[in-house]
Design a protein around this motif. Structure first.
Motif, PDB file in Angstrom:
ATOM      1  N   LYS A 128       0.902  -1.025  -0.114  1.00 32.66           N
ATOM      2  CA  LYS A 128      -0.085   0.101  -0.035  1.00 32.66           C
ATOM      3  C   LYS A 128       0.714   1.114   0.096  1.00 32.66           C
ATOM      4  O   LYS A 128       0.357   2.317  -0.654  1.00 32.66           O
TER       5      LYS A 128
ATOM      6  N   ARG B 137       8.096   5.831  16.022  1.00 37.03           N
ATOM      7  CA  ARG B 137       8.817   4.825  15.418  1.00 37.03           C
ATOM      8  C   ARG B 137       9.949   4.297  16.154  1.00 37.03           C
ATOM      9  O   ARG B 137      11.182   4.281  15.699  1.00 37.03           O
TER      10      ARG B 137
ATOM     11  N   GLY C 212       6.826   0.035   9.977  1.00 36.51           N
ATOM     12  CA  GLY C 212       6.876   1.132  10.687  1.00 36.51           C
ATOM     13  C   GLY C 212       8.170   1.794  11.189  1.00 36.51           C
ATOM     14  O   GLY C 212       8.094   2.445  12.131  1.00 36.51           O
TER      15      GLY C 212
ATOM     16  N   GLU D 167       7.747  -5.947   8.008  1.00 34.46           N
ATOM     17  CA  GLU D 167       6.890  -5.295   6.983  1.00 34.46           C
ATOM     18  C   GLU D 167       7.258  -3.825   6.594  1.00 34.46           C
ATOM     19  O   GLU D 167       6.336  -2.979   6.617  1.00 34.46           O
TER      20      GLU D 167
ATOM     21  N   GLY E 220       7.487  -0.369   4.690  1.00 27.06           N
ATOM     22  CA  GLY E 220       6.824   0.396   3.794  1.00 27.06           C
ATOM     23  C   GLY E 220       7.623   1.484   3.472  1.00 27.06           C
ATOM     24  O   GLY E 220       8.609   1.560   2.368  1.00 27.06           O
ATOM     25  N   ILE E 221       7.508   2.665   4.090  1.00 20.33           N
ATOM     26  CA  ILE E 221       8.194   3.899   3.951  1.00 20.33           C
ATOM     27  C   ILE E 221       9.518   3.961   4.132  1.00 20.33           C
ATOM     28  O   ILE E 221      10.317   4.421   3.092  1.00 20.33           O
TER      29      ILE E 221
ATOM     30  N   TYR F 231       3.460   6.686   0.072  1.00 25.95           N
ATOM     31  CA  TYR F 231       2.120   7.140   0.427  1.00 25.95           C
ATOM     32  C   TYR F 231       1.912   8.496  -0.552  1.00 25.95           C
ATOM     33  O   TYR F 231       1.334   9.643  -0.167  1.00 25.95           O
TER      34      TYR F 231
END
Ligand SMILES: *Cc1c(COP(=O)(O)O)cnc(C)c1O
Length: 437
Positions: free
Chosen positions: A70, A217, A249, A292, A294-295, A394
């Motif tokens: 995502k 975080r 995260g 996991e 993402g950023i 994002y």
């Protein structure tokens, strides 16, 4: 369509990892992509993947990266990560189907998220994907599947909702006291899920998942998450666990101008793996550790280039109108200025006298559409280019279909470049298959 090698000047991208772009190259790309587009740095993506993998794998061998789709599900990016060995972490059937479409091994798909239909669950179980159940309604679907397919052995994971606060203070984003995701440990929902699944002969609870969106975080939060999952495994006697999934995260390599002193990959890895090693020292089959990201995987892999269309004064304030929008670079409209470079048509030395404070504003009709506030620099001129850094997370997934088509995305790989998303045109935007004219 243009694609090809860059001239010598633009090859500086390759040598300078701080990615110097030339004005000439931007003008070359403008011919195909128009006055705004994203630049996607493949080498940076590979570097991020290898850095995260090395930090954790050197401390805990059985380590899996599940890339959070995502955050940025550009198909080319997902495919590149799959090639490097990443699992796909998906939170909808749309993302699941994309993973299949790019050729991801279904066994290397982690299906998370609060919404899964009965059909989604049956499909994922048949494919032997990793699936983390978020609510009790999903358990009913699993039960039905197991009774229908009694010859099969089914594995599922559970997302647990437990307290990760310190001294009564919740680390969750935007001050939330509790998270709305997962099966609640405190009120017995988690226990109920364990009991219902244990009553089925052909099911194993193979994983525990704990993802929490926190603003800090911090390393401390990840210690809490990891220790929490290990304690739950012991308390509920889940001896067949194949994985402990600590969610996403973590911070990536954040530019100093955005935030200082963020933990490194090694800091997170040290804290998380130390707990895993302590807890599973005696075990012959250590569960996998799943992260996991993402950023942290993609934020610094994208830049956004937008042409300067106009500069004008309103009263005493200097405005620079760009062929882009805050929607392209910070859809949350946060107030921080991103790192930015100006590619100038004229030599900056000749313009030194024009140094002042200016705002960069976008093409939408929203008053709040500021790409940057009070920048202190030589005021750009028409046809200069503004290049905003660190816009990989994002952004393209959040870019609303508001006023203008979505810009194209150009991949850079060493001295090669090629389109990985063309610029959208009216026929895709108002697609005949979608809209009834
Ligand atoms: C959003 C999300 C991630 C990724 O989070 P980042 O902060 O981008 O690293 C990972 N796992 C789950 C379940 C998520 O919802």
């Amino acid at each position: 369509m243009l694609a090809g090698a860059l001239n010598e000047e633009s090859m500086r991208i390759n040598q300078d990892r701080h990615k110097v772009l030339s004005y000439q190259m931007i003008k070359q790309l403008e011919k195909e992509f128009g006055s705004s587009f994203y630049l996607f740095d493949l080498q940076q993506l590979r570097e991020n993947y290898h850095k995260i993998a090395a930090a954790f794998r050197s401390r805990y061998d059985n380590f899996i990266i599940g890339y959070s789709y995502k955050t940025n599900y550009l198909p080319y990016l997902c495919k590149e990560l799959a090639g490097l060995g990443a699992y796909a972490e998906v939170v909808s059937r749309l993302e699941y189907d994309l993973a299949i479409k790019i050729g991801q091994d279904p066994k290397k798909i982690i299906f998370n998220g609060p919404l899964k239909t009965k059909e989604d669950i049956e499909y994922a179980l048949t494919n032997e994907s990793m699936i983390n159940l978020d609510s009790l309604y999903e358990i009913d679907f699993v039960k039905e599947y197991c009774l229908k397919n009694s010859e099969k052995h089914v594995k599922v994971g559970l997302r647990v909702n437990y307290d990760i606060s310190t001294d009564g203070i919740s680390p969750l984003v935007e001050g939330y006291e509790i998270s709305r995701f997962g099966l609640c440990l405190d009120n017995g929902s988690f226990g109920q899920a364990v009991r219902s699944l244990s009553a089925l002969k052909n099911v194993t609870i193979s994983g525990l998942h704990g993802h929490f969106s926190t603003s800090g975080r911090t390393v401390g939060t990840f210690q809490k998450i990891t220790q929490g999952l290990c304690d739950i495994a012991k308390e509920y006697k889940l001896f067949s666990l194949e994985y402990i999934d600590v969610g996403g995260g973590i911070f990536g390599e954040v530019p100093k101008s955005i935030m200082k002193n963020t933990p490194s990959f090694a800091d997170y890895a040290e804290a998380i793996c130390q707990i895993m090693n302590k807890e599973f020292r005696q075990h012959k089959n250590k569960p996998a550790l799943v992260l996991e990201p993402g950023i942290s995987m993609v934020a610094n892999t994208f830049r956004f280039a937008a042409k300067v269309v106009e500069t004008k004064k309103i009263r005493k304030e200097q405005f620079v109108l760009a062929a882009g929008s805050a929607h392209n670079i910070k859809p949350t409209f946060h107030k921080k200025n991103l790192p930015m470079t100006i590619l100038r048509k004229s030599k900056a030395e000749l313009l030194r006298h024009r140094r002042e404070s200016f705002h960069i504003v976008g093409y939408t009709c929203l008053e709040k559409d500021y790409l940057a506030n009070s920048v202190e620099d030589i005021v750009p001129e028409r046809e200069d280019y503004l290049v905003f850094e660190n816009v990989g997370a994002y952004t393209i997934v959040f870019n609303p279909p508001f006023i203008k088509e979505r810009p194209g995305i150009v991949a850079l790989d060493g001295n090669e470049w090629f389109p990985v998303r063309k610029r959208e045109t009216i026929s895709e935007f108002f697609h005949d298959d979608l809209y009834c004219f």
